[in-house]
Scaffold this motif. Sequence first.
Motif, PDB file in Angstrom:
ATOM      1  N   PHE A  39       7.436  -3.338  -6.460  1.00  0.00           N
ATOM      2  CA  PHE A  39       8.554  -2.455  -5.712  1.00  0.00           C
ATOM      3  C   PHE A  39       9.905  -2.755  -5.722  1.00  0.00           C
ATOM      4  O   PHE A  39      10.237  -4.038  -6.033  1.00  0.00           O
ATOM      5  CB  PHE A  39       8.131  -2.237  -4.234  1.00  0.00           C
ATOM      6  CG  PHE A  39       7.734  -3.546  -3.614  1.00  0.00           C
ATOM      7  CD1 PHE A  39       8.699  -4.431  -3.226  1.00  0.00           C
ATOM      8  CD2 PHE A  39       6.517  -4.252  -3.286  1.00  0.00           C
ATOM      9  CE1 PHE A  39       8.483  -5.627  -2.674  1.00  0.00           C
ATOM     10  CE2 PHE A  39       6.181  -5.360  -2.575  1.00  0.00           C
ATOM     11  CZ  PHE A  39       7.178  -6.166  -2.154  1.00  0.00           C
ATOM     12  N   SER A  40      10.401  -1.743  -5.670  1.00  0.00           N
ATOM     13  CA  SER A  40      11.973  -2.178  -5.780  1.00  0.00           C
ATOM     14  C   SER A  40      12.506  -2.799  -4.324  1.00  0.00           C
ATOM     15  O   SER A  40      13.408  -3.434  -4.405  1.00  0.00           O
ATOM     16  CB  SER A  40      12.947  -0.733  -5.960  1.00  0.00           C
ATOM     17  OG  SER A  40      12.462   0.216  -4.847  1.00  0.00           O
TER      18      SER A  40
ATOM     19  N   GLU B 292       0.923  -1.319  -0.106  1.00  0.00           N
ATOM     20  CA  GLU B 292      -0.004   0.115   0.023  1.00  0.00           C
ATOM     21  C   GLU B 292       0.830   1.060  -0.023  1.00  0.00           C
ATOM     22  O   GLU B 292       1.498   1.462   0.960  1.00  0.00           O
ATOM     23  CB  GLU B 292      -0.994   0.094   1.203  1.00  0.00           C
ATOM     24  CG  GLU B 292      -1.544   1.385   1.394  1.00  0.00           C
ATOM     25  CD  GLU B 292      -2.268   1.620   0.250  1.00  0.00           C
ATOM     26  OE1 GLU B 292      -2.259   3.008   0.135  1.00  0.00           O
ATOM     27  OE2 GLU B 292      -3.338   0.943  -0.085  1.00  0.00           O
ATOM     28  N   ALA B 293       0.839   1.964  -1.020  1.00  0.00           N
ATOM     29  CA  ALA B 293       1.606   3.382  -1.434  1.00  0.00           C
ATOM     30  C   ALA B 293       1.282   4.497  -0.200  1.00  0.00           C
ATOM     31  O   ALA B 293       2.446   5.351  -0.069  1.00  0.00           O
ATOM     32  CB  ALA B 293       1.754   3.432  -2.740  1.00  0.00           C
TER      33      ALA B 293
ATOM     34  N   ASP C 166       0.621   1.625  -5.693  1.00  0.00           N
ATOM     35  CA  ASP C 166       0.368   0.487  -5.000  1.00  0.00           C
ATOM     36  C   ASP C 166       0.986  -1.050  -5.765  1.00  0.00           C
ATOM     37  O   ASP C 166       0.918  -0.760  -7.059  1.00  0.00           O
ATOM     38  CB  ASP C 166      -1.095  -0.024  -4.878  1.00  0.00           C
ATOM     39  CG  ASP C 166      -1.718   1.155  -4.065  1.00  0.00           C
ATOM     40  OD1 ASP C 166      -0.682   1.939  -3.125  1.00  0.00           O
ATOM     41  OD2 ASP C 166      -2.871   1.505  -4.242  1.00  0.00           O
ATOM     42  N   THR C 167       1.347  -1.805  -5.205  1.00  0.00           N
ATOM     43  CA  THR C 167       1.743  -3.156  -5.747  1.00  0.00           C
ATOM     44  C   THR C 167       0.379  -4.152  -5.541  1.00  0.00           C
ATOM     45  O   THR C 167       0.183  -4.652  -4.471  1.00  0.00           O
ATOM     46  CB  THR C 167       2.940  -3.841  -5.306  1.00  0.00           C
ATOM     47  OG1 THR C 167       4.042  -2.853  -5.487  1.00  0.00           O
ATOM     48  CG2 THR C 167       3.245  -5.169  -5.769  1.00  0.00           C
ATOM     49  N   ASP C 168      -0.160  -4.512  -6.591  1.00  0.00           N
ATOM     50  CA  ASP C 168      -1.261  -5.421  -6.737  1.00  0.00           C
ATOM     51  C   ASP C 168      -1.036  -6.659  -7.241  1.00  0.00           C
ATOM     52  O   ASP C 168      -0.291  -6.653  -8.374  1.00  0.00           O
ATOM     53  CB  ASP C 168      -2.409  -4.642  -7.304  1.00  0.00           C
ATOM     54  CG  ASP C 168      -2.862  -3.492  -6.421  1.00  0.00           C
ATOM     55  OD1 ASP C 168      -2.931  -3.579  -5.276  1.00  0.00           O
ATOM     56  OD2 ASP C 168      -3.414  -2.614  -6.964  1.00  0.00           O
ATOM     57  N   PHE C 169      -1.794  -7.851  -6.639  1.00  0.00           N
ATOM     58  CA  PHE C 169      -1.877  -9.236  -7.562  1.00  0.00           C
ATOM     59  C   PHE C 169      -3.217  -9.144  -8.149  1.00  0.00           C
ATOM     60  O   PHE C 169      -4.105  -8.891  -7.539  1.00  0.00           O
ATOM     61  CB  PHE C 169      -1.688 -10.229  -6.569  1.00  0.00           C
ATOM     62  CG  PHE C 169      -0.264 -10.139  -5.818  1.00  0.00           C
ATOM     63  CD1 PHE C 169       0.862  -9.947  -6.465  1.00  0.00           C
ATOM     64  CD2 PHE C 169      -0.226  -9.805  -4.270  1.00  0.00           C
ATOM     65  CE1 PHE C 169       2.140  -9.934  -5.641  1.00  0.00           C
ATOM     66  CE2 PHE C 169       1.122  -9.735  -3.731  1.00  0.00           C
ATOM     67  CZ  PHE C 169       2.232  -9.825  -4.532  1.00  0.00           C
TER      68      PHE C 169
END
Length: 517
Positions: A314-315, A268-269, A285-288
Amino acid sequence: MVKKISTLALVGLLALPAMASAGAGGAAATADVQAQVDALTKQLNALKAQMADIKTTQDQKFESFDEKAEKWDLASRIQLSGDFRSRGDYYTRDRRVSNVAMFTAPGAPIAYTEVTDTNNSMMTNRFRLDMRAKALENVEFKGRLAMYKAWGMQSTPDSDGNAPIGAFPAFDGNATRTPGDSALQVDRAFVNWNNIGDSPVWFSVGRRPTTDGPAAQLRMGQDERMATPTAFMDWPFDGISAGYAYNNLFGMQDAPGRVRICYGRGFEAGLNQDQSATASGGINDTDFIGVSWDVYKKGNRFAYLQSFAAMDVFSYPDFSDSLTAMGMEAMMGARYNMGNIYHTSGVYQDKYENLNYFLTAAWSRTDPNTNGMLNDWTSGAANTDKENGYSVHLGVRYDIPDSLFKIGAEYNHGSKYWIAMTPGHDDVYASKLATRGNVYELYTIYDIPGGEAVSKFGKAFIRLGYQHYDYDFTGSMDWTTMPYDVNDDAEAWKANFAGQDIIDSADQVYLTFEAQF
């Protein structure tokens, strides 16, 4: 009315002898009869009072029983079960350290120092409490709390930051899966809405059951599947899913299965992020999102496919330890997105007499943005190429007839660009299914003869196993940095420049004592 008739009858019986002797006794006999009647009346009144007291007491007891029964009924709605594991590990690895300082230009002389890192006794305790309850007939909650810690530690034992490859400090993607402190944390918590519209359709939301997927249950001493995805996706996350169950597959009768569409959040960004998602300006955000399909599941036979995308990866993750996060930011800069990762895998599992067996295959593909992915930091340019990785995993477990023993063997291989999503792995140190190279494992399970199981959950066993890791490339489960050939001395300075260890091999022996209740 019955009591009045009984009283009159009694008086009549007493009066008969008195009437028979009336001529002889006269008035005195009549007085004696009256006295007896009065005494009997008092006794009857006292008896009535006692009966009334008894009735009141019984009513109170019944009311109290009803209240307790209601409480028992409320308590019985929640089904509790759990497990405890005490585990000991011996781990050693062969690591090469070059004499090339970080950021040294290529061409410098290369020499190596062979280093053997060893932990002679890593001891852990894990306790998990499962719960299940219905809110409505078709709305059900399932949850699991977990405590997982190393003996003598209240934090992640990462050897003062020198964690093995494939290991992460504590973050959301390995919560309750990495030894930490003695607190109970939420491992799983989700609600299912089943039989929607009286059809085999369901909806689920919460922290997902996405760890220890098939076919991991075989070597973990279990007979039932423990998670929705395959073991290549071993990542606790929060999300939703919608599914449909069927009994006939493509016209085949009695071919049951189920299919799910799943969505989850890996990071969650937060608020007010720069949507350009570049290294210099914010993060998304990173989502699946993906499909999880039990193609066929009947008896011991199980065929499964899954395909998903990890979007805007994300890095580096949001580590729980602020000092670790500060160290990552100092080394890699502010957190940023790198692009998408696509992932597809399948598993076939069956049993022939006493032999359990499975075969799993998987493919991963990077789709980087302008920041690149699997970057060679020595080149000064981002790697925007799409790189494909592959992995295979196969194994057997033989349940020895008329014996308390089971024996098993597994093998897995990952290619140069293979990326597994396994931060929640259960290998204590390095995730074997994320390995870019080969892993061999042998194990035996001994079912403890402790008498009959007191419930359907009851089980106790001892598990002894050995794993050998043979690495071909560096950076297992790392999508930020280019994998470097561990057998190529010319690439040693590149790995050193990128801050990577060169691990040739590792060996691990584990022994567990486990009880389920």
